[in-house]
Design a protein around this motif. Structure first.
Motif, PDB file in Angstrom:
ATOM      1  N   SER A 116      -7.463 -14.915 -36.393  1.00 47.38           N
ATOM      2  CA  SER A 116      -6.232 -14.146 -36.598  1.00 47.38           C
ATOM      3  C   SER A 116      -5.443 -14.607 -37.813  1.00 47.38           C
ATOM      4  O   SER A 116      -4.482 -13.940 -38.225  1.00 47.38           O
ATOM      5  CB  SER A 116      -5.345 -14.244 -35.347  1.00 47.38           C
ATOM      6  N   GLN A 342     -11.615  -6.358 -36.988  1.00 42.11           N
ATOM      7  CA  GLN A 342     -10.213  -6.010 -36.776  1.00 42.11           C
ATOM      8  C   GLN A 342      -9.550  -7.068 -35.908  1.00 42.11           C
ATOM      9  O   GLN A 342     -10.161  -7.610 -34.989  1.00 42.11           O
ATOM     10  CB  GLN A 342     -10.095  -4.640 -36.075  1.00 42.11           C
ATOM     11  N   ALA A 345      -4.497  -6.261 -31.275  1.00 47.49           N
ATOM     12  CA  ALA A 345      -3.064  -6.419 -31.025  1.00 47.49           C
ATOM     13  C   ALA A 345      -2.840  -7.532 -30.007  1.00 47.49           C
ATOM     14  O   ALA A 345      -3.569  -7.668 -29.030  1.00 47.49           O
ATOM     15  CB  ALA A 345      -2.481  -5.116 -30.512  1.00 47.49           C
ATOM     16  N   GLN A 346      -1.831  -8.353 -30.276  1.00 46.53           N
ATOM     17  CA  GLN A 346      -1.504  -9.466 -29.385  1.00 46.53           C
ATOM     18  C   GLN A 346      -0.250  -9.128 -28.586  1.00 46.53           C
ATOM     19  O   GLN A 346       0.587  -8.308 -29.003  1.00 46.53           O
ATOM     20  CB  GLN A 346      -1.250 -10.743 -30.215  1.00 46.53           C
ATOM     21  N   ASP A 349       3.350  -8.255 -30.113  1.00 48.51           N
ATOM     22  CA  ASP A 349       3.349  -7.583 -31.409  1.00 48.51           C
ATOM     23  C   ASP A 349       4.303  -6.405 -31.372  1.00 48.51           C
ATOM     24  O   ASP A 349       4.366  -5.645 -30.407  1.00 48.51           O
ATOM     25  CB  ASP A 349       1.939  -7.085 -31.748  1.00 48.51           C
ATOM     26  N   GLN A 350       5.028  -6.192 -32.457  1.00 49.64           N
ATOM     27  CA  GLN A 350       6.026  -5.126 -32.492  1.00 49.64           C
ATOM     28  C   GLN A 350       5.395  -3.741 -32.363  1.00 49.64           C
ATOM     29  O   GLN A 350       6.000  -2.825 -31.849  1.00 49.64           O
ATOM     30  CB  GLN A 350       6.811  -5.204 -33.800  1.00 49.64           C
ATOM     31  N   LEU A 351       4.149  -3.598 -32.838  1.00 45.55           N
ATOM     32  CA  LEU A 351       3.502  -2.293 -32.813  1.00 45.55           C
ATOM     33  C   LEU A 351       2.683  -2.059 -31.564  1.00 45.55           C
ATOM     34  O   LEU A 351       2.017  -1.049 -31.422  1.00 45.55           O
ATOM     35  CB  LEU A 351       2.614  -2.131 -34.058  1.00 45.55           C
ATOM     36  N   ALA A 352       2.728  -3.010 -30.652  1.00 46.51           N
ATOM     37  CA  ALA A 352       1.873  -2.919 -29.457  1.00 46.51           C
ATOM     38  C   ALA A 352       2.208  -1.701 -28.605  1.00 46.51           C
ATOM     39  O   ALA A 352       1.386  -1.219 -27.838  1.00 46.51           O
ATOM     40  CB  ALA A 352       1.996  -4.187 -28.618  1.00 46.51           C
TER      41      ALA A 352
END
Length: 354
Positions: A116, A342, A345-346, A349-352
């Motif tokens: 990551s 890739q 997503a963790q 994460d803001q975009l999760a």
């Protein structure tokens, strides 16, 4: 005669590592023999890894990074080139290497962090280059499977080298990765002689079982390379063509070979094994090895250490080339895919949420 408490082990001695100041030696005081000694058990300790991806700059290797979930290997192959690495732990390259193992339980967690990282540069990772990732303790520790799960999640290419039948357990991960061009497996096949294999590689699967592994993997769509390694002059070299054909018939699509290597402590352990198991051939085998290494047991120079040089080494290389051509086996394979990588997503994460 092999001591009763070390039957089923690859070597019979446990000389101190090369960095140790003192050495203990077993001796018979005349009072009793060793027939009542308890069996030598495998001991497993744990190491909390700070990093798991090891990098190398060797021009002899087709990869520049690898992961080894374990230190030491219970398969106990007497010829294993990795035995000397146990000396860095203050342990012996002999019995300690195959009985005092170290597991790295947090390997998958650390691997996830390394992959990551913004500074990580993608290339195929080799799994199991120093010690076998599917040796017996993997059944209970499952570290290899955890690392493989991370690599699958990241869609990261991986090459695996093993003798361990436990790899079949992980076909649920390997088969989908293979469909995406993300994995290739190498199965080491040293001899077709079950008795010789049992003596050289006492806790590794039999040759018949390894061929079954190749078949099972290839039928599941996982590409397999049969690795005729090591070729032992005067002992297994006559089997080269038969090994390649057996691997091809089991489903392997590629092949490779490496000559027997005897770095550091391995030379003494190997020669002791020859005296115990193949005394009539010992002189011939060592003579051929020294012939390929300018009179030495081993030549560590890049470009020489894997194959040796001279007439005999050239003969083996020619036989291999003719055999793979006749059998339709590749020696070079297409690179594994790197374009699918890739970072998943963790949590947090803001975009999760999108």
């Amino acid at each position: 005669m092999v001591s009763s408490n070390i039957r089923g082990r690859g070597v019979a001695t446990n000389a101190a590592g090369r960095f140790e100041q003192f050495e203990t030696v077993d001796c018979d005081d005349g009072w009793e023999g060793d027939e009542d000694l308890p069996p030598l058990r495998t001991e497993i300790s744990e190491e909390i890894a700070r990093s798991v991806i090891s990098y190398n700059r060797s021009p002899d290797l087709p990869f520049d990074r690898s992961i080894n979930p374990y230190r030491g290997c219970e398969h106990g192959c007497v010829y294993c080139f990795a035995r000397p690495t146990h000396a860095y732990l203050g342990l012996s390259a002999g019995l300690d290497f195959e009985t005092r193992l170290i597991a790295r339980p947090n390997a998958a967690e650390v691997l996830r962090k390394e992959l990551s990282s913004k500074s990580y540069k993608l290339a195929t990772i080799a799994l199991g280059t120093n010690t076998d990732p599917y040796q017996p303790i993997e059944k209970s520790h499952r570290i290899t499977r955890s690392c493989l799960s991370v690599l699958s999640e990241f869609r990261h290419p991986v090459g695996i080298v093993t003798k361990g039948a436990l790899i079949e357990r992980d076909l649920d991960i390997l088969a989908p990765m293979a469909r995406d061009g993300l994995v290739r497996v190498g199965i080491s096949l040293t001899t077709l002689d079950a008795d010789l294999s049992r003596r050289m590689e006492p806790r590794a699967p039999s040759p018949k079982r390894r061929l079954a592994m190749i078949r099972r993997l290839s039928e599941a769509g996982v590409p397999v390379r049969v690795m005729t390694s090591p070729v032992v002059p005067g002992l297994t070299d006559h089997e080269l063509e038969n090994l390649l054909e057996a691997g091809r018939d089991a489903g392997a699509d590629a092949a490779s070979w490496i000559m027997l290597r005897l770095p550091r402590e391995v030379s003494g352990l190997w020669q002791e094994w020859l005296r115990d198991h193949e005394p009539a051939r010992a002189e011939k085998i060592m003579s051929k090895l020294r012939e390929m290494h300018e009179g030495r047991d081993y030549d560590p120079r890049w470009g020489h250490r894997m194959r040796g040089e001279g007439e005999y080494a050239a003969l083996i290389a020619k036989r291999f080339a003719l055999a793979v051509k006749r059998l339709g086996l590749a020696t070079r394979t297409p690179p594994l895919r790197c374009d699918l990588f890739q970072i998943p997503a963790q949590v947090g994460d803001q975009l999760a949420l999108f």
